[in-house]
Design a protein around this motif. Structure first.
Motif, PDB file in Angstrom:
ATOM      1  N   ILE A  14      -4.341 -27.216  -8.912  1.00 19.10           N
ATOM      2  CA  ILE A  14      -3.759 -27.246 -10.248  1.00 19.10           C
ATOM      3  C   ILE A  14      -3.459 -25.836 -10.756  1.00 19.10           C
ATOM      4  CG2 ILE A  14      -4.095 -28.056 -12.630  1.00 19.10           C
ATOM      5  CD1 ILE A  14      -3.864 -30.304 -10.480  1.00 19.10           C
ATOM      6  N   TYR A  15      -4.266 -24.878 -10.341  1.00 20.60           N
ATOM      7  CA  TYR A  15      -4.092 -23.490 -10.795  1.00 20.60           C
ATOM      8  C   TYR A  15      -2.656 -22.976 -10.617  1.00 20.60           C
ATOM      9  CZ  TYR A  15      -4.606 -18.408 -10.844  1.00 20.60           C
ATOM     10  OH  TYR A  15      -4.438 -17.067 -11.088  1.00 20.60           O
ATOM     11  N   PRO A  16      -2.028 -23.165  -9.427  1.00 18.30           N
ATOM     12  CA  PRO A  16      -0.648 -22.667  -9.284  1.00 18.30           C
ATOM     13  C   PRO A  16       0.334 -23.339 -10.260  1.00 18.30           C
ATOM     14  CG  PRO A  16      -1.529 -23.334  -7.143  1.00 18.30           C
ATOM     15  CD  PRO A  16      -2.526 -23.748  -8.184  1.00 18.30           C
ATOM     16  N   LEU A  17       0.026 -24.570 -10.663  1.00 18.31           N
ATOM     17  CA  LEU A  17       0.875 -25.261 -11.628  1.00 18.31           C
ATOM     18  C   LEU A  17       0.750 -24.626 -13.016  1.00 18.31           C
ATOM     19  CD1 LEU A  17       0.199 -28.958 -10.517  1.00 18.31           C
ATOM     20  CD2 LEU A  17       2.070 -27.434  -9.825  1.00 18.31           C
ATOM     21  N   TYR A  18      -0.468 -24.210 -13.371  1.00 20.09           N
ATOM     22  CA  TYR A  18      -0.664 -23.481 -14.631  1.00 20.09           C
ATOM     23  C   TYR A  18       0.151 -22.183 -14.604  1.00 20.09           C
ATOM     24  CZ  TYR A  18      -4.855 -26.337 -15.743  1.00 20.09           C
ATOM     25  OH  TYR A  18      -5.734 -27.341 -16.034  1.00 20.09           O
ATOM     26  N   VAL A  19       0.032 -21.457 -13.484  1.00 20.44           N
ATOM     27  CA  VAL A  19       0.746 -20.173 -13.348  1.00 20.44           C
ATOM     28  C   VAL A  19       2.254 -20.402 -13.405  1.00 20.44           C
ATOM     29  CG1 VAL A  19       1.200 -18.213 -11.817  1.00 20.44           C
ATOM     30  CG2 VAL A  19      -1.148 -19.061 -12.091  1.00 20.44           C
ATOM     31  N   GLN A  20       2.719 -21.419 -12.688  1.00 17.86           N
ATOM     32  CA  GLN A  20       4.152 -21.725 -12.667  1.00 17.86           C
ATOM     33  C   GLN A  20       4.659 -22.069 -14.071  1.00 17.86           C
ATOM     34  OE1 GLN A  20       5.164 -25.196 -10.351  1.00 17.86           O
ATOM     35  NE2 GLN A  20       7.304 -24.597 -10.171  1.00 17.86           N
ATOM     36  N   LYS A  21       3.899 -22.876 -14.797  1.00 17.05           N
ATOM     37  CA  LYS A  21       4.288 -23.261 -16.151  1.00 17.05           C
ATOM     38  C   LYS A  21       4.421 -22.023 -17.036  1.00 17.05           C
ATOM     39  CE  LYS A  21       3.084 -26.515 -19.779  1.00 17.05           C
ATOM     40  NZ  LYS A  21       2.277 -27.676 -20.099  1.00 17.05           N
ATOM     41  N   ALA A  22       3.472 -21.098 -16.905  1.00 20.35           N
ATOM     42  CA  ALA A  22       3.504 -19.869 -17.697  1.00 20.35           C
ATOM     43  C   ALA A  22       4.675 -18.978 -17.279  1.00 20.35           C
ATOM     44  CB  ALA A  22       2.179 -19.118 -17.549  1.00 20.35           C
ATOM     45  N   GLU A  23       4.852 -18.807 -15.962  1.00 19.88           N
ATOM     46  CA  GLU A  23       5.909 -17.925 -15.466  1.00 19.88           C
ATOM     47  C   GLU A  23       7.295 -18.459 -15.814  1.00 19.88           C
ATOM     48  OE1 GLU A  23       4.841 -17.381 -11.328  1.00 19.88           O
ATOM     49  OE2 GLU A  23       3.607 -15.626 -11.814  1.00 19.88           O
ATOM     50  N   ASN A  24       7.442 -19.774 -15.873  1.00 20.72           N
ATOM     51  CA  ASN A  24       8.724 -20.370 -16.270  1.00 20.72           C
ATOM     52  C   ASN A  24       9.094 -19.986 -17.702  1.00 20.72           C
ATOM     53  OD1 ASN A  24       9.137 -21.595 -13.808  1.00 20.72           O
ATOM     54  ND2 ASN A  24       8.409 -23.603 -14.471  1.00 20.72           N
ATOM     55  N   LYS A  25       8.092 -19.600 -18.478  1.00 21.81           N
ATOM     56  CA  LYS A  25       8.312 -19.215 -19.878  1.00 21.81           C
ATOM     57  C   LYS A  25       8.100 -17.709 -20.066  1.00 21.81           C
ATOM     58  CE  LYS A  25       9.033 -23.408 -21.315  1.00 21.81           C
ATOM     59  NZ  LYS A  25      10.204 -23.855 -22.037  1.00 21.81           N
ATOM     60  N   ASP A 102      -0.617 -24.661 -22.382  1.00 20.08           N
ATOM     61  CA  ASP A 102       0.547 -25.133 -23.149  1.00 20.08           C
ATOM     62  C   ASP A 102       0.928 -24.119 -24.229  1.00 20.08           C
ATOM     63  OD1 ASP A 102       0.785 -27.475 -21.734  1.00 20.08           O
ATOM     64  OD2 ASP A 102       0.035 -28.782 -23.334  1.00 20.08           O
ATOM     65  N   GLU A 103      -0.076 -23.638 -24.954  1.00 23.44           N
ATOM     66  CA  GLU A 103       0.188 -22.671 -26.021  1.00 23.44           C
ATOM     67  C   GLU A 103       0.803 -21.398 -25.447  1.00 23.44           C
ATOM     68  OE1 GLU A 103      -3.487 -22.157 -28.174  1.00 23.44           O
ATOM     69  OE2 GLU A 103      -3.323 -24.123 -29.128  1.00 23.44           O
ATOM     70  N   LEU A 104       0.303 -20.959 -24.316  1.00 20.07           N
ATOM     71  CA  LEU A 104       0.850 -19.775 -23.643  1.00 20.07           C
ATOM     72  C   LEU A 104       2.317 -20.008 -23.293  1.00 20.07           C
ATOM     73  CD1 LEU A 104       0.215 -16.966 -22.338  1.00 20.07           C
ATOM     74  CD2 LEU A 104      -0.224 -18.217 -20.231  1.00 20.07           C
ATOM     75  N   ALA A 105       2.604 -21.163 -22.706  1.00 21.71           N
ATOM     76  CA  ALA A 105       3.969 -21.492 -22.285  1.00 21.71           C
ATOM     77  C   ALA A 105       4.909 -21.646 -23.483  1.00 21.71           C
ATOM     78  CB  ALA A 105       3.968 -22.772 -21.446  1.00 21.71           C
ATOM     79  N   LYS A 106       4.346 -21.960 -24.636  1.00 21.22           N
ATOM     80  CA  LYS A 106       5.179 -22.095 -25.842  1.00 21.22           C
ATOM     81  C   LYS A 106       5.416 -20.753 -26.525  1.00 21.22           C
ATOM     82  CE  LYS A 106       4.159 -26.906 -26.726  1.00 21.22           C
ATOM     83  NZ  LYS A 106       3.218 -27.831 -27.317  1.00 21.22           N
ATOM     84  N   GLY A 107       4.886 -19.683 -25.921  1.00 20.09           N
ATOM     85  CA  GLY A 107       5.156 -18.350 -26.447  1.00 20.09           C
ATOM     86  C   GLY A 107       4.152 -17.837 -27.454  1.00 20.09           C
ATOM     87  N   LYS A 108       3.066 -18.545 -27.639  1.00 23.84           N
ATOM     88  CA  LYS A 108       2.044 -18.107 -28.589  1.00 23.84           C
ATOM     89  C   LYS A 108       1.406 -16.815 -28.090  1.00 23.84           C
ATOM     90  CE  LYS A 108      -1.279 -20.460 -31.526  1.00 23.84           C
ATOM     91  NZ  LYS A 108      -2.119 -21.644 -31.690  1.00 23.84           N
ATOM     92  N   ALA A 109       1.103 -15.911 -28.983  1.00 21.50           N
ATOM     93  CA  ALA A 109       0.492 -14.632 -28.617  1.00 21.50           C
ATOM     94  C   ALA A 109      -0.928 -14.857 -28.082  1.00 21.50           C
ATOM     95  CB  ALA A 109       0.440 -13.712 -29.842  1.00 21.50           C
ATOM     96  N   LEU A 110      -1.304 -14.063 -27.074  1.00 19.47           N
ATOM     97  CA  LEU A 110      -2.643 -14.201 -26.484  1.00 19.47           C
ATOM     98  C   LEU A 110      -3.740 -14.064 -27.531  1.00 19.47           C
ATOM     99  CD1 LEU A 110      -2.606 -12.433 -22.995  1.00 19.47           C
ATOM    100  CD2 LEU A 110      -3.275 -14.767 -23.494  1.00 19.47           C
ATOM    101  N   GLU A 111      -3.556 -13.162 -28.496  1.00 27.55           N
ATOM    102  CA  GLU A 111      -4.587 -12.963 -29.536  1.00 27.55           C
ATOM    103  C   GLU A 111      -4.823 -14.260 -30.303  1.00 27.55           C
ATOM    104  OE1 GLU A 111      -1.478 -10.690 -29.847  1.00 27.55           O
ATOM    105  OE2 GLU A 111      -2.520 -10.084 -28.031  1.00 27.55           O
ATOM    106  N   LYS A 112      -3.768 -15.041 -30.512  1.00 26.64           N
ATOM    107  CA  LYS A 112      -3.901 -16.317 -31.248  1.00 26.64           C
ATOM    108  C   LYS A 112      -4.492 -17.401 -30.337  1.00 26.64           C
ATOM    109  CE  LYS A 112      -0.864 -15.659 -35.000  1.00 26.64           C
ATOM    110  NZ  LYS A 112      -1.530 -14.732 -35.840  1.00 26.64           N
ATOM    111  N   ILE A 113      -4.091 -17.403 -29.068  1.00 22.52           N
ATOM    112  CA  ILE A 113      -4.609 -18.387 -28.121  1.00 22.52           C
ATOM    113  C   ILE A 113      -6.114 -18.191 -27.931  1.00 22.52           C
ATOM    114  CG2 ILE A 113      -4.535 -19.215 -25.732  1.00 22.52           C
ATOM    115  CD1 ILE A 113      -1.557 -18.311 -25.708  1.00 22.52           C
ATOM    116  N   LEU A 114      -6.532 -16.937 -27.838  1.00 25.08           N
ATOM    117  CA  LEU A 114      -7.934 -16.635 -27.566  1.00 25.08           C
ATOM    118  C   LEU A 114      -8.769 -16.584 -28.847  1.00 25.08           C
ATOM    119  CD1 LEU A 114      -7.446 -13.959 -24.763  1.00 25.08           C
ATOM    120  CD2 LEU A 114      -7.593 -16.446 -24.575  1.00 25.08           C
ATOM    121  N   ARG A 115      -8.297 -17.263 -29.851  1.00 22.22           N
ATOM    122  CA  ARG A 115      -8.985 -17.501 -31.126  1.00 22.22           C
ATOM    123  C   ARG A 115      -9.999 -16.448 -31.472  1.00 22.22           C
ATOM    124  NH1 ARG A 115      -6.505 -21.530 -28.992  1.00 22.22           N
ATOM    125  NH2 ARG A 115      -5.800 -23.242 -30.262  1.00 22.22           N
TER     126      ARG A 115
END
Length: 115
Positions: A14-25, A102-115
């Motif tokens: 599943i890990y490569p799918l997470y990476v792919q989803k992020a890299e696509n964005k 999902d939040e990463l792929a939607k362009g959310k800033a890392l600071e916001k994702i990492l609460r």
């Protein structure tokens, strides 16, 4: 109660799918790794070892050094289910990870994702 199929799925599948989803964005593998490490407490070496050992999700989360105490701040819907209402602790952790990616792929800033 029967175990969900995802529990015995290798995290390394599943890990490569997470990476792919992020890299696509236009996000990076490093961003995905940072999210995973924030959530689980793994460092880069520990994460790499889990991937190389083809640990299933159950083992991956069972061996996680420290689930981030701020996971309770992760809210929202993944696969039509609110992550904060998931009763199975392992499924909830998996969905937390899905939500963060999902939040990463939607362009959310890392600071916001990492609460």
């Amino acid at each position: 109660m029967s175990k969900h199929r995802i529990f015995s799925t290798a995290f390394s599948k599943i890990y490569p799918l997470y990476v792919q989803k992020a890299e696509n964005k236009n996000r990076s593998k490093d961003d995905v790794d940072q999210i995973i490490c924030w959530l689980t407490g793994y460092n880069q070496t520990g994460l790499k070892e889990q991937i190389e050992q083809h640990s299933d999700f159950e083992t991956f989360f069972a061996k996680a050094p420290a689930i981030n105490p701020k996971t309770s701040l992760i809210k929202g819907v993944v696969c039509g289910v609110r992550v904060e209402e998931i009763e199975d602790p392992l499924m909830q952790k998996i969905r937390y990870l899905d939500k963060l990616v999902d939040e990463l792929a939607k362009g959310k800033a890392l600071e916001k994702i990492l609460r």
